[in-house]
Design an enzyme around this catalytic site. Sequence first.
Site, PDB file in Angstrom:
ATOM      1  N   GLY A  49      -0.150  12.923   0.327  1.00 11.86           N
ATOM      2  CA  GLY A  49      -0.116  14.314  -0.140  1.00 11.86           C
ATOM      3  C   GLY A  49       0.950  15.185   0.504  1.00 11.86           C
ATOM      4  CG  ASP A  85      -2.087  17.394   0.881  1.00  9.09           C
ATOM      5  OD1 ASP A  85      -2.859  17.350   1.864  1.00  9.09           O
ATOM      6  OD2 ASP A  85      -2.253  16.690  -0.133  1.00  9.09           O
ATOM      7  CG  ASP A 127     -11.404  20.412   0.856  1.00 12.45           C
ATOM      8  OD1 ASP A 127     -12.058  21.456   0.898  1.00 12.45           O
ATOM      9  OD2 ASP A 127     -11.615  19.524   0.018  1.00 12.45           O
ATOM     10  CG  PHE A 131      -9.432  19.206  -7.251  1.00 11.95           C
ATOM     11  CD1 PHE A 131      -9.714  18.523  -6.083  1.00 11.95           C
ATOM     12  CD2 PHE A 131      -8.523  18.651  -8.143  1.00 11.95           C
ATOM     13  CE1 PHE A 131      -9.110  17.301  -5.804  1.00 11.95           C
ATOM     14  CE2 PHE A 131      -7.920  17.428  -7.872  1.00 11.95           C
ATOM     15  CZ  PHE A 131      -8.214  16.758  -6.701  1.00 11.95           C
ATOM     16  NE  ARG A 146       0.123  11.237  -4.663  1.00 12.42           N
ATOM     17  CZ  ARG A 146      -0.909  11.515  -3.868  1.00 12.42           C
ATOM     18  NH1 ARG A 146      -0.969  12.674  -3.256  1.00 12.42           N
ATOM     19  NH2 ARG A 146      -1.885  10.654  -3.681  1.00 12.42           N
TER      20      ARG A 146
HETATM   21  P1  IMP Z   1     -10.212  17.192   4.240  1.00 10.30           P
HETATM   22  O1  IMP Z   1     -10.289  15.926   5.037  1.00 10.30           O
HETATM   23  O2  IMP Z   1     -11.457  17.421   3.428  1.00 10.30           O
HETATM   24  O3  IMP Z   1      -9.789  18.417   5.013  1.00 10.30           O
HETATM   25  O4  IMP Z   1      -9.192  16.959   3.084  1.00 10.30           O
HETATM   26  C1  IMP Z   1      -7.885  16.872   3.236  1.00 10.30           C
HETATM   27  C2  IMP Z   1      -7.310  15.844   2.274  1.00 10.30           C
HETATM   28  O5  IMP Z   1      -8.017  15.795   1.024  1.00 10.30           O
HETATM   29  C3  IMP Z   1      -5.921  16.256   1.961  1.00 10.30           C
HETATM   30  O6  IMP Z   1      -5.046  15.484   2.753  1.00 10.30           O
HETATM   31  C4  IMP Z   1      -5.776  15.950   0.492  1.00 10.30           C
HETATM   32  O7  IMP Z   1      -5.219  14.660   0.373  1.00 10.30           O
HETATM   33  C5  IMP Z   1      -7.154  15.899  -0.085  1.00 10.30           C
HETATM   34  N1  IMP Z   1      -7.513  17.153  -0.836  1.00 10.30           N
HETATM   35  C6  IMP Z   1      -8.309  18.159  -0.411  1.00 10.30           C
HETATM   36  N2  IMP Z   1      -8.414  19.133  -1.344  1.00 10.30           N
HETATM   37  C7  IMP Z   1      -7.642  18.729  -2.381  1.00 10.30           C
HETATM   38  C8  IMP Z   1      -7.316  19.344  -3.644  1.00 10.30           C
HETATM   39  O8  IMP Z   1      -7.741  20.452  -4.018  1.00 10.30           O
HETATM   40  N3  IMP Z   1      -6.488  18.625  -4.459  1.00 10.30           N
HETATM   41  C9  IMP Z   1      -5.973  17.396  -4.101  1.00 10.30           C
HETATM   42  N4  IMP Z   1      -6.246  16.813  -2.923  1.00 10.30           N
HETATM   43  C10 IMP Z   1      -7.074  17.464  -2.061  1.00 10.30           C
HETATM   44 MG    MG Z   2      -4.320  13.695   2.072  1.00 11.30          MG
END
Ligand code: IMP
Ligand code: MG
Length: 200
Positions: free
Chosen positions: A63, A119, A122, A171, A184
């Site tokens: 990402g 990127d 979340d 999302f 992407r």
């Molecule tokens: P986390 O581990 O939940 O903080 O998520 C981070 C990873 O989830 C990022 O590196 C992204 O690859 C993916 N991600 C989180 N939210 C989105 C989104 O809205 N669209 C696409 N990928 C996401």
């Molecule tokens: Mg990621």
Amino acid sequence: MFVAYCIYMFPEIERILVSREQIADRVQAMAKEIVRDLQEDLAKDGQTPLDEDNVIIVPIMTGAMIFVADLVRELPMKLSLGLVAVSSYPGESVRSKGAHFATELPDNLGGKHIIVLDDILDSGQTLALVKEMIEKQNPASLRLGVMLDKKTDRTVDVHVDYVGFEIPDEFVVGYGLDYNGYYRNYPQIAVLDQSALPSR
Ligand code: IMP
Ligand code: MG
């Protein structure tokens, strides 16, 4: 012309949250913040941005690839890249399924100034995992940066030093972010039409 091309190529895009121009401006500003902090760190050890073997940028693939490609070209200093891949949203997921390493972390981070870039922040699990593993190598400094900070409930609390934009809990795709591997290459950050996503 560009808008017509995007509508033709990406009909499922419903709304643009962050435009190309906004991204370009913000990436430049973030790069300045990073250069300033690294220069301060290096100066403390009597080093300069021209010295080798001090700074490693760690992009979290896939990402962060487009964000990092733009950002590193705004960092006028001697640096190297150490890629790591972390997976948490396999296939058609739109919620984290728990982060795990899909490649090994570089093992040469000890004593270096490390900037981890992703990127989007979340749930926090991805950055927390990478941070924890890098800390075990005892870097000289470790900072985290993301293009997007999604305003959602974190399952893990993680401090991020550089944030491009805060966005609502939706999302998003584009500028490196995918849904099921696609979008992407869409050059802006956007929300997909609900009909293109699985029902939650
Ligand atoms: P986390 O581990 O939940 O903080 O998520 C981070 C990873 O989830 C990022 O590196 C992204 O690859 C993916 N991600 C989180 N939210 C989105 C989104 O809205 N669209 C696409 N990928 C996401
Ligand atoms: Mg990621």
